[in-house]
Design a protein around this motif. Structure first.
Motif, mmCIF file in Angstrom:
data_model
loop_
_atom_site.group_PDB
_atom_site.id
_atom_site.type_symbol
_atom_site.label_atom_id
_atom_site.label_comp_id
_atom_site.label_asym_id
_atom_site.label_seq_id
_atom_site.Cartn_x
_atom_site.Cartn_y
_atom_site.Cartn_z
ATOM 1 N N MET A 193 0.831 -1.204 0.000
ATOM 2 C CA MET A 193 0.000 0.000 0.000
ATOM 3 C C MET A 193 0.868 1.257 0.000
ATOM 4 S SD MET A 193 -2.811 1.286 2.803
ATOM 5 C CE MET A 193 -1.531 1.769 3.946
ATOM 6 N N VAL A 194 1.919 1.263 0.827
ATOM 7 C CA VAL A 194 2.818 2.423 0.864
ATOM 8 C C VAL A 194 3.512 2.607 -0.475
ATOM 9 C CG1 VAL A 194 4.892 3.353 1.948
ATOM 10 C CG2 VAL A 194 3.158 2.248 3.353
ATOM 11 N N ALA A 195 3.921 1.492 -1.114
ATOM 12 C CA ALA A 195 4.574 1.586 -2.422
ATOM 13 C C ALA A 195 3.634 2.192 -3.454
ATOM 14 C CB ALA A 195 5.037 0.197 -2.870
ATOM 15 N N VAL A 196 2.359 1.796 -3.432
ATOM 16 C CA VAL A 196 1.384 2.361 -4.371
ATOM 17 C C VAL A 196 1.200 3.846 -4.119
ATOM 18 C CG1 VAL A 196 -1.050 2.330 -5.043
ATOM 19 C CG2 VAL A 196 0.188 0.181 -4.761
ATOM 20 N N VAL A 197 1.148 4.247 -2.864
ATOM 21 C CA VAL A 197 1.005 5.675 -2.538
ATOM 22 C C VAL A 197 2.199 6.469 -3.064
ATOM 23 C CG1 VAL A 197 0.929 7.331 -0.636
ATOM 24 C CG2 VAL A 197 -0.469 5.272 -0.541
ATOM 25 N N VAL A 198 3.402 5.927 -2.895
ATOM 26 C CA VAL A 198 4.609 6.618 -3.366
ATOM 27 C C VAL A 198 4.617 6.712 -4.894
ATOM 28 C CG1 VAL A 198 7.124 6.477 -3.488
ATOM 29 C CG2 VAL A 198 5.951 5.982 -1.335
ATOM 30 N N ILE A 199 4.294 5.603 -5.558
ATOM 31 C CA ILE A 199 4.279 5.602 -7.028
ATOM 32 C C ILE A 199 3.216 6.556 -7.551
ATOM 33 C CG2 ILE A 199 3.828 4.171 -9.056
ATOM 34 C CD1 ILE A 199 5.055 1.829 -7.507
ATOM 35 N N LEU A 200 2.047 6.548 -6.917
ATOM 36 C CA LEU A 200 0.978 7.457 -7.339
ATOM 37 C C LEU A 200 1.386 8.912 -7.154
ATOM 38 C CD1 LEU A 200 -1.973 7.612 -8.345
ATOM 39 C CD2 LEU A 200 -2.686 7.628 -5.945
ATOM 40 N N PHE A 201 2.057 9.208 -6.058
ATOM 41 C CA PHE A 201 2.535 10.571 -5.821
ATOM 42 C C PHE A 201 3.517 10.994 -6.911
ATOM 43 C CE2 PHE A 201 5.792 13.377 -4.079
ATOM 44 C CZ PHE A 201 5.031 14.421 -3.582
ATOM 45 N N ALA A 202 4.471 10.103 -7.229
ATOM 46 C CA ALA A 202 5.452 10.435 -8.263
ATOM 47 C C ALA A 202 4.787 10.631 -9.618
ATOM 48 C CB ALA A 202 6.504 9.326 -8.344
ATOM 49 N N ALA A 203 3.836 9.760 -9.951
ATOM 50 C CA ALA A 203 3.174 9.863 -11.257
ATOM 51 C C ALA A 203 2.337 11.130 -11.363
ATOM 52 C CB ALA A 203 2.299 8.623 -11.480
ATOM 53 N N CYS A 204 1.708 11.550 -10.272
ATOM 54 C CA CYS A 204 0.849 12.736 -10.311
ATOM 55 C C CYS A 204 1.657 14.034 -10.343
ATOM 56 C CB CYS A 204 -0.095 12.734 -9.102
ATOM 57 S SG CYS A 204 -1.371 11.463 -9.152
ATOM 58 N N TRP A 205 2.769 14.066 -9.674
ATOM 59 C CA TRP A 205 3.536 15.303 -9.582
ATOM 60 C C TRP A 205 4.626 15.420 -10.640
ATOM 61 C CZ3 TRP A 205 2.816 19.667 -6.829
ATOM 62 C CH2 TRP A 205 1.858 19.630 -5.815
ATOM 63 N N LEU A 206 4.990 14.312 -11.283
ATOM 64 C CA LEU A 206 6.075 14.355 -12.262
ATOM 65 C C LEU A 206 5.788 15.290 -13.434
ATOM 66 C CD1 LEU A 206 8.852 13.305 -13.108
ATOM 67 C CD2 LEU A 206 7.693 11.382 -14.229
ATOM 68 N N PRO A 207 4.600 15.238 -14.072
ATOM 69 C CA PRO A 207 4.362 16.157 -15.213
ATOM 70 C C PRO A 207 4.515 17.626 -14.837
ATOM 71 C CG PRO A 207 2.708 14.428 -15.164
ATOM 72 C CD PRO A 207 3.467 14.305 -13.885
ATOM 73 N N ASN A 208 4.016 18.008 -13.676
ATOM 74 C CA ASN A 208 4.114 19.409 -13.260
ATOM 75 C C ASN A 208 5.568 19.824 -13.075
ATOM 76 O OD1 ASN A 208 2.992 21.969 -12.239
ATOM 77 N ND2 ASN A 208 3.785 21.267 -10.273
ATOM 78 N N HIS A 209 6.357 18.957 -12.446
ATOM 79 C CA HIS A 209 7.763 19.294 -12.238
ATOM 80 C C HIS A 209 8.541 19.298 -13.559
ATOM 81 C CE1 HIS A 209 7.626 19.559 -7.933
ATOM 82 N NE2 HIS A 209 7.146 18.322 -7.793
ATOM 83 N N LEU A 210 8.188 18.425 -14.482
ATOM 84 C CA LEU A 210 8.858 18.427 -15.783
ATOM 85 C C LEU A 210 8.575 19.712 -16.548
ATOM 86 C CD1 LEU A 210 8.399 14.750 -17.042
ATOM 87 C CD2 LEU A 210 10.522 15.888 -16.352
ATOM 88 N N ILE A 211 7.330 20.154 -16.504
ATOM 89 C CA ILE A 211 6.987 21.411 -17.193
ATOM 90 C C ILE A 211 7.713 22.578 -16.548
ATOM 91 C CG2 ILE A 211 5.097 23.015 -17.668
ATOM 92 C CD1 ILE A 211 3.266 20.581 -17.946
ATOM 93 N N ASN A 212 7.761 22.623 -15.220
ATOM 94 C CA ASN A 212 8.483 23.701 -14.538
ATOM 95 C C ASN A 212 9.964 23.679 -14.875
ATOM 96 O OD1 ASN A 212 6.139 24.568 -13.289
ATOM 97 N ND2 ASN A 212 6.503 23.399 -11.417
ATOM 98 N N LEU A 213 10.559 22.473 -14.921
ATOM 99 C CA LEU A 213 11.975 22.352 -15.230
ATOM 100 C C LEU A 213 12.258 22.808 -16.659
ATOM 101 C CD1 LEU A 213 14.784 21.384 -14.339
ATOM 102 C CD2 LEU A 213 14.181 19.110 -15.202
ATOM 103 N N CYS A 214 11.420 22.375 -17.590
ATOM 104 C CA CYS A 214 11.627 22.768 -18.990
ATOM 105 C C CYS A 214 11.458 24.264 -19.185
ATOM 106 C CB CYS A 214 10.646 22.006 -19.891
ATOM 107 S SG CYS A 214 10.978 20.233 -19.998
ATOM 108 N N SER A 215 10.521 24.848 -18.464
ATOM 109 C CA SER A 215 10.323 26.301 -18.602
ATOM 110 C C SER A 215 11.493 27.078 -18.014
ATOM 111 C CB SER A 215 9.017 26.706 -17.915
ATOM 112 O OG SER A 215 9.083 26.447 -16.519
ATOM 113 N N GLN A 216 12.074 26.592 -16.905
ATOM 114 C CA GLN A 216 13.217 27.265 -16.312
ATOM 115 C C GLN A 216 14.453 27.154 -17.192
ATOM 116 O OE1 GLN A 216 13.405 29.163 -13.566
ATOM 117 N NE2 GLN A 216 11.184 28.962 -13.279
ATOM 118 N N LEU A 217 14.604 26.010 -17.851
ATOM 119 C CA LEU A 217 15.761 25.799 -18.723
ATOM 120 C C LEU A 217 15.533 26.343 -20.136
ATOM 121 C CD1 LEU A 217 16.703 22.131 -17.688
ATOM 122 C CD2 LEU A 217 17.770 24.270 -16.942
ATOM 123 N N LYS A 218 14.372 26.962 -20.372
ATOM 124 C CA LYS A 218 14.030 27.532 -21.680
ATOM 125 C C LYS A 218 14.016 26.462 -22.786
ATOM 126 C CE LYS A 218 14.218 31.531 -19.622
ATOM 127 N NZ LYS A 218 12.983 32.253 -19.232
#
Length: 290
Positions: A207-232
């Motif tokens: 259950m904890v592993a699923v929670v961690v994986i779900l957290f990573a999957a949900c937040w990864l797109p937002n962080h990727l977009i922020n990273l790409c925008s900062q790096l132009k």
């Protein structure tokens, strides 16, 4: 003032309403000659071992010509032996002379834990020493630059860190256990979880592993977009803006999805949910039956 030990003293002034029941006399446990012989032998081992290992440590520390790679590993062995002799052997000797553990829960966990730490450090140091000798004999020229005292000290430090970390389960599962042998006794023993308890822990871990994986999957797109925008890397156009909104919705939805994971995978949560809302769960079950 009256005599407290005489028949007419204050202790004899009143009679108890009920007879006082003395504690049962279970008798002394039958300890054999090893109860005396083993502690004496262990004491001699401690004296000789401490003197010899401390002398090894002193000689390598004192004389510059003794500071070789092999001797650093030997010093690490000596440190492990000194720690074992000081922290573990006296309590093992006391175990032969007494029938119960008298030193409390902390010392119970510490002695067993440190015994495991020193044993593991000794084994890993012997393995490192064997590998070092193999390299020195098979590759005597090419290994000169790599076989340095600094590397030996770093490896020795990693050995101790790994030994402390890998031995933690022993400290966790060592407990005081009550028993009976010629009267109530307390024993210091390792109490590892049963297979049923391990299965429950595996479910919680999943259950904890699923929670961690779900957290990573949900937040990864937002962080990727922020990273790409900062790096132009991407141009901040309308399409990226829409993707940013979708990524934010996905990341925020993670907080709403976690309770469903708890309810679906956590058996205790499911039972508690049913207790909290019994009527609602009965109605839902009836709908599914129909």
């Amino acid at each position: 003032m009256g005599d407290y030990n005489s028949s007419g003293g204050p202790w004899a002034a009143t009679e108890p309403d009920e007879p006082v029941t003395a504690a049962p006399d279970w008798g002394d446990p039958p300890l054999g000659p090893e109860a005396t012989a083993v502690p004496i032998v262990f004491a001699l081992i401690c004296v000789v071992g401490l003197a010899g290992n401390l002398l090894v440590i002193y000689v390598v520390w004192k004389y510059e010509r003794m500071k070789s790679v092999t001797n650093y590993y030997i010093v690490n062995l000596a440190v492990a032996d000194v720690a074992f002799l000081l922290c573990c052997v006296p309590f093992s000797a006391a175990g032969f002379a007494t029938t119960s553990w008298h030193y409390g829960l902390f010392m119970c966990k510490f002695v067993f834990y440190f015994m495991q730490v020193t044993t593991m450090a000794t084994c890993l140091t012997l393995a490192a020493l064997s590998i070092d000798r193999y390299v020195a004999i098979v590759h005597p020229v090419s290994s000169i630059d790599r076989r340095t005292p600094a590397l030996a000290m770093a490896i020795s430090g990693c050995i101790w860190i790994g030994s402390f970390l890998l031995s933690v389960p022993v400290a966790i599962y060592t407990q005081l256990v009550e028993g009976f042998w010629y009267g109530p006794q307390v024993y210091c023993q390792e109490q590892w979880p049963s297979p049923q308890a391990l299965r429950k822990k595996k479910k919680v871990t999943r259950m904890v592993a699923v929670v961690v994986i779900l957290f990573a999957a949900c937040w990864l797109p937002n962080h990727l977009i922020n990273l790409c925008s900062q790096l132009k890397v991407v141009h901040l156009g309308y399409e990226v803006y829409c993707m940013k909104i979708a990524a934010l919705c996905l990341s925020y939805a993670n907080s709403a999805a976690n309770p469903f994971v708890y309810g679906f995978m956590g058996q205790n949560f499911r039972k508690s949910f049913k207790k909290a809302f019994p009527r609602r769960f009965r109605q839902t079950a009836g709908v599914f039956r129909q």
